[in-house]
Design an enzyme around this catalytic site. Sequence first.
Site, PDB file in Angstrom:
ATOM      1  N   ALA A 101       0.727  -1.406   0.145  1.00 51.34           N
ATOM      2  CA  ALA A 101      -0.039  -0.087   0.152  1.00 51.34           C
ATOM      3  C   ALA A 101       0.798   1.353   0.099  1.00 51.34           C
ATOM      4  O   ALA A 101       2.085   1.088   0.414  1.00 51.34           O
ATOM      5  CB  ALA A 101      -0.906  -0.059   1.301  1.00 51.34           C
ATOM      6  N   GLY A 144      -0.332  -5.016   1.027  1.00 55.31           N
ATOM      7  CA  GLY A 144      -1.380  -4.839   0.087  1.00 55.31           C
ATOM      8  C   GLY A 144      -1.445  -5.493  -1.239  1.00 55.31           C
ATOM      9  O   GLY A 144      -2.804  -5.991  -1.782  1.00 55.31           O
ATOM     10  N   GLU A 147      -2.294  -9.131  -0.482  1.00 57.75           N
ATOM     11  CA  GLU A 147      -3.889  -9.127  -0.012  1.00 57.75           C
ATOM     12  C   GLU A 147      -4.583  -8.791  -1.356  1.00 57.75           C
ATOM     13  O   GLU A 147      -5.649  -9.739  -1.462  1.00 57.75           O
ATOM     14  CB  GLU A 147      -3.926  -7.864   0.887  1.00 57.75           C
ATOM     15  CG  GLU A 147      -3.285  -8.243   2.307  1.00 57.75           C
ATOM     16  CD  GLU A 147      -3.320  -6.894   3.185  1.00 57.75           C
ATOM     17  OE1 GLU A 147      -3.828  -7.234   4.361  1.00 57.75           O
ATOM     18  OE2 GLU A 147      -3.265  -5.808   2.760  1.00 57.75           O
ATOM     19  N   GLU A 167       3.979  -5.798   6.894  1.00 60.24           N
ATOM     20  CA  GLU A 167       3.517  -4.342   7.795  1.00 60.24           C
ATOM     21  C   GLU A 167       4.114  -4.339   9.057  1.00 60.24           C
ATOM     22  O   GLU A 167       4.289  -3.293   9.888  1.00 60.24           O
ATOM     23  CB  GLU A 167       1.905  -4.787   7.870  1.00 60.24           C
ATOM     24  CG  GLU A 167       1.302  -4.296   6.534  1.00 60.24           C
ATOM     25  CD  GLU A 167       1.052  -5.646   5.616  1.00 60.24           C
ATOM     26  OE1 GLU A 167       0.263  -5.648   4.720  1.00 60.24           O
ATOM     27  OE2 GLU A 167       1.865  -6.489   5.910  1.00 60.24           O
TER      28      GLU A 167
END
Length: 293
Positions: A101, A144, A147, A167
Amino acid sequence: MALAFKVTRMLVGEAYTLRGALLKASSRYASSGKNYEFILTEKVGEKSNVGLITLNRPKALNALCNGLMTEVGEAIDLYENDDTVGAIVITGSEKAFAAGADIKEMQNNTYSQCVRGNFLSHWDRVARCSKPVIAAVNGYALGGGCELAMMCDIIYAGDKAKFGQPEINIGTIPGAGGTQRLTRVAGKSKAMEICLTGLPVTAQEAEKMGLVSKIFPAADLVKETVKLGEKISTHSQLIVALCKEAVNTAYETTLKEGLHFEKRTFHATFSTSDRKEGMTAFIEKRAPKFTNN
């Protein structure tokens, strides 16, 4: 504007350029007719029946910003409502599917802002698509990006791909399904190892744990993924959607509930024209002509 568009495509990388040239030469790719800032979209395949979404933030290694995910959602909407599209492929560049992200975008968020704005709530649009979505992952699929790949129904990977949830290294945890989907795929121990260390795993390790279905040389990945989409697109879209829902029910519920859902869905197919056509064609030894009804 035309020059800027060409420059943007060039920045995606040598592999993407080669892929685009080959596909253009074979006349298999057709534009979807809509321009985006962070993604590229095309209808691909010999019958133009596979929707291709290419993440296109090359300078940021396709980091997932809010704008990019909004555009992905819009593209999913477009293809989901296009009766000529039977499957959707999401890919990036050879260097990165998506390296995570966009940290700069979220750095100054507060807890109250995240809660009141339901931060990341629309990022799961891919997982809610009724049509099959296939991830073609080359390079990094981290945070992300991993994901997003796991939101897809099938993951094909290039031989140099890397998956991970790093993360923990920046003082937070996965927020778009990393701890949940990875655990269901890889089991508690492996998911804990990946999430608590932040270390990536190779495509080969990802295939071994069941995260990835198949591995291909990086240059062949998108072509092979599109082939899979084309194969799926030969079937009834109605029955494919029902089958996808049944598999997801197994993923999300108990065995008893899943078996009941499967049997009732199987029964329901006998109310469709495509079930009748499929069985009739089999008996008559011909190819079925599905109408998605």
